[in-house]
Design an enzyme around this catalytic site. Sequence first.
Site, PDB file in Angstrom:
ATOM      1  N   GLN A 215      50.461  50.131  27.409  1.00  0.00           N
ATOM      2  CA  GLN A 215      49.999  50.220  26.437  1.00  0.00           C
ATOM      3  C   GLN A 215      50.282  51.515  26.866  1.00  0.00           C
ATOM      4  O   GLN A 215      50.457  52.858  26.047  1.00  0.00           O
ATOM      5  CB  GLN A 215      48.543  49.709  26.050  1.00  0.00           C
ATOM      6  CG  GLN A 215      48.020  49.926  24.908  1.00  0.00           C
ATOM      7  CD  GLN A 215      48.906  49.364  23.447  1.00  0.00           C
ATOM      8  OE1 GLN A 215      49.369  48.241  23.874  1.00  0.00           O
ATOM      9  NE2 GLN A 215      48.687  50.403  22.572  1.00  0.00           N
TER      10      GLN A 215
ATOM     11  N   GLU B 265      47.646  27.849  41.710  1.00  0.00           N
ATOM     12  CA  GLU B 265      46.024  27.531  42.996  1.00  0.00           C
ATOM     13  C   GLU B 265      45.111  27.046  41.753  1.00  0.00           C
ATOM     14  O   GLU B 265      44.251  27.157  42.705  1.00  0.00           O
ATOM     15  CB  GLU B 265      46.429  28.729  43.825  1.00  0.00           C
ATOM     16  CG  GLU B 265      47.225  29.124  44.739  1.00  0.00           C
ATOM     17  CD  GLU B 265      48.177  27.215  45.773  1.00  0.00           C
ATOM     18  OE1 GLU B 265      46.919  27.305  46.240  1.00  0.00           O
ATOM     19  OE2 GLU B 265      48.856  27.853  45.384  1.00  0.00           O
TER      20      GLU B 265
END
Length: 384
Positions: free
Chosen positions: A338, A365
């Site tokens: 941004q 994970e």
Amino acid sequence: MDFALSDEQQALREEVARFAENEIEPVATEYDREEKYPHDVMDAAADMGLLAPHIPIEYGGVGYSTLETAILTEELFAADPGIGLCIASAGFGAEAIMAFGTDEQKEKYLPPLTSGESVMGAAISEPHAGSDVSSVSTRAEKDGDEWVINGNKMWITNGSVGDYFVVVCETDPDVEDRYTGFSQIIIESDRDGFSAEKITGKLGIRASDTAELVLDDVRVPEENLVGTRGMGFLQVMQFFDETRTAVAAQGVGIAKGAAQRALEYAQEREQFGRSISEFQAIQHKLADMYTRTEAARGLTYKSAWSVDADSDDVTTLASMAKEYASRVATAVADEAVQIHGGAGYVDDFDVGRFYRDAKITQIYEGTTEIQKNIIARELLGKGM
């Protein structure tokens, strides 16, 4: 309570940062764009002792603690998450051998990882069994003094470049306890019946190798069993306390790298006749990005400490660190894009790559949702 790193740990951070700046950053875009494994960088990392550094000195490693490994991982990922993962995962699965393997297994499989001679992986997930490890269907059956393995493994890191894998298999399907029917078995990739298909077109971490493994009557000797038969599920759960801490460190590194690049760009970019860093909106973004990163680092380091100390709350802290740091990584990378505006949307700047790479930390994970389940379970005292 001492929050300061030791002189040795600070030196490690600086050494890895220099390596990353010199060896990783100049080639990161190339390896990401071409989705190729960075063999040359891996060789340089081996020379620096950065491959599987948690392996004990007697097996060729440096013997780094979980905290020191987290520091190293953070710096690698701050340079580039894709190549960082290649280096950090070169010994992925070695934890099982270190914790449960025989002396013979340790002497055979651990030293080649630290020298860069070999790469390994942990093969757990399957096309229909991701977060639900207890639904693994890859089967290993005894035939004399050999195991015969059949099944598929999916999303396997180092899958098409690995030399051997610790594979979770169902060995005792008839047991009443669903958690004691699994074992971990070492499978070398040059065995007959073993094949790997590289997965391309990933959103991020494109330099890292990911593959589907097909195991078709693969035979390995019975001594390739890791630890006690039937204890594979419990071994993996212990393994996750370490690997989730490692993913948290990855998230911290991604946030750090994205925040640093956003800060530099904000100081260089001018709009309306002045640096955009002078605008309060940008200042607030930067303040929030750095604050979140520091908070994630503190939780990650505490999780690493809890692994090293074998703390009772290690599982809770590992899931907290993984969930929070991965969320921070995606949020900070988003704000970095941004701040760059349109420039962040093309690959002339690194932040777009960091934005793509960050998402995986919320998935592998154990997904964000699984981490929240674990945290709640531990808090409520329900056990497994």
